[in-house]
Design an enzyme around this catalytic site. Sequence first.
Site, short mmCIF file in Angstrom:
data_model
loop_
_atom_site.label_atom_id
_atom_site.label_comp_id
_atom_site.label_asym_id
_atom_site.label_seq_id
_atom_site.Cartn_x
_atom_site.Cartn_y
_atom_site.Cartn_z
N ARG A 250 -37.56 -27.44 73.23
CA ARG A 250 -37.81 -26.44 74.09
C ARG A 250 -39.08 -26.21 74.13
NH1 ARG A 250 -33.27 -22.42 73.35
NH2 ARG A 250 -34.19 -22.38 71.19
N HIS B 111 -35.77 -20.47 62.72
CA HIS B 111 -34.49 -20.69 63.57
C HIS B 111 -33.35 -20.81 62.64
CE1 HIS B 111 -31.58 -21.80 66.56
NE2 HIS B 111 -32.62 -21.66 67.30
N ASP C 71 -39.52 -19.77 71.95
CA ASP C 71 -40.27 -18.48 72.61
C ASP C 71 -41.73 -18.64 71.86
OD1 ASP C 71 -37.73 -17.21 73.35
OD2 ASP C 71 -37.07 -16.74 71.19
N SER D 247 -26.46 -14.18 72.13
CA SER D 247 -26.30 -14.13 73.38
C SER D 247 -24.95 -14.77 74.00
CB SER D 247 -27.48 -14.35 74.49
OG SER D 247 -27.75 -15.77 74.17
#
Length: 435
Positions: free
Chosen positions: A328, A319, A374, A242
């Site tokens: 996170r 990842h 996520d 992104s």
Amino acid sequence: MLETLKEKFAARALPMAAEVKEFVKTHGNEVVSQVTLAQLYGGMKGVTGLVTETSKLDPEEGIRFRGYSIPELRDALPKAPGGKEPLPEGIFYLMLIGELPTAKDVINVSNNLARRAIVPKHVFDMLESLPRHTHPMTQFSMAIMALGTESVFADEYKKGMHKRDYWAATYEDAMNLIARLPRVAAYIYRRVYKNGEHIEPDSKLDWAGNFAHMLGYDNDDFKRLMRLYMTIHSDHEGGNVSAHTNHLVGSALSDAYLSFSASMNGLAGPLHGLANQEVIRWILRLQEDLGGGKPTKKQIADYVHQTLEEGKVIPGYGHAVLRKTDPRFTAQWEFAKQYIRNDDIIDIVHDMYDVVPDILNSLGKVKNPWPNVDAHSGALLVHYGMVEYEFYTVLFGVSRALGVLASLIWDRALGLAIERPGSTTTDLLKTRFVQ
Ligand code: CMX
């Protein structure tokens, strides 16, 4: 007189642009990174090929925003009155200006965004013209394109703007876009899942608090969650799909709306942001297959093996850069510990943490068996009643705007060039390396 955010940015970025020019002139031939043949075919992972000022990812430690880790920011960033979670306006300020904001700085950003938050009617009309079953991320991306009629950059460019003013027009677009995204996202949510019963913004609330309110979740804990969520998803250095897309498209001088819509199309892929919906879908299917309730760790392990045998990935794990548990993920686990008791889905997420890494390691090819951001986010949303998992990536997208648009303003201020890496062919590589 109070310096505005825009003036503060100019005071910092414009001298830096001159420094960077000199830096490149003096050190331009230094080698930063080399590329192997495997990296050409392997998504250029490990090749440093971009400059992004807002954050830097360390494979072992995770993300740092302008040098600050997530635990440090949860402490240091200003909070809503009586709140414990950082206000995302603060991380935006930090990424843009490079210094921690004061509480007053954050209030100023909040007020500035609230003033800009008016969404033109044609954006809602366009959304209404789409079938309701259109994926929320598609609706979101299309709404961003529709918002582009308001682009200050496109307008000024048409009028013949000087290139020294690109950053200022991009700043206006970025701020307007960040201000309007929660309204657009909430509209999509209420349109698709709540019979089109929309909720007016409350401009007295902070940016994330107001977003929670417009989504229809007015309890304090959900507002806290949104503040944390919007903070931790905002940026992950420059090479993720992104952020890189936003930079790449923006490098052609496409305005912030065109760049950010493209960025969201990348976030909508299941190997990137869509993984947050896939995690909950995976857990719900597991529960359904077992007839409901909470699976044992053995049942989770069996389901992980089955998923792998079906040639699918375990969503929320692995990842491209990280080699440890994503901080996170940890921040969300801590939020769950602090605010939530007795929740089956959250327990499953935590049990997966005990089961999945060993199985992924046993495959002998997965470089990072640990959970990413996520793996946890959906479970928190389900807990507060937001069960419509196809919407989750939109939340990620609203947050991601803070980082990638701050970066786009920096790109323009530093005058970064159009991106145009070279490419080659397999035949040419063979000619070069195969005897
Ligand atoms: N489940 C099963 N297999 C996995 C895996 C996982 N979670 N993660 C990696 N692998 C596999 C890869 O598919 C690849 O297999 P092949 O060689 O057969 O193609 C192999 O392990 C090596 O991959 P890698 O170098 O470890 O990982 P990549 O850098 O190529 O990909 C990522 C990274 C995130 C796409 C991958 O780990 C993945 O697919 N994870 C699941 C989806 C996910 O959670 N994405 C969200 C990431 C965070 C975000 O952007 O939001």
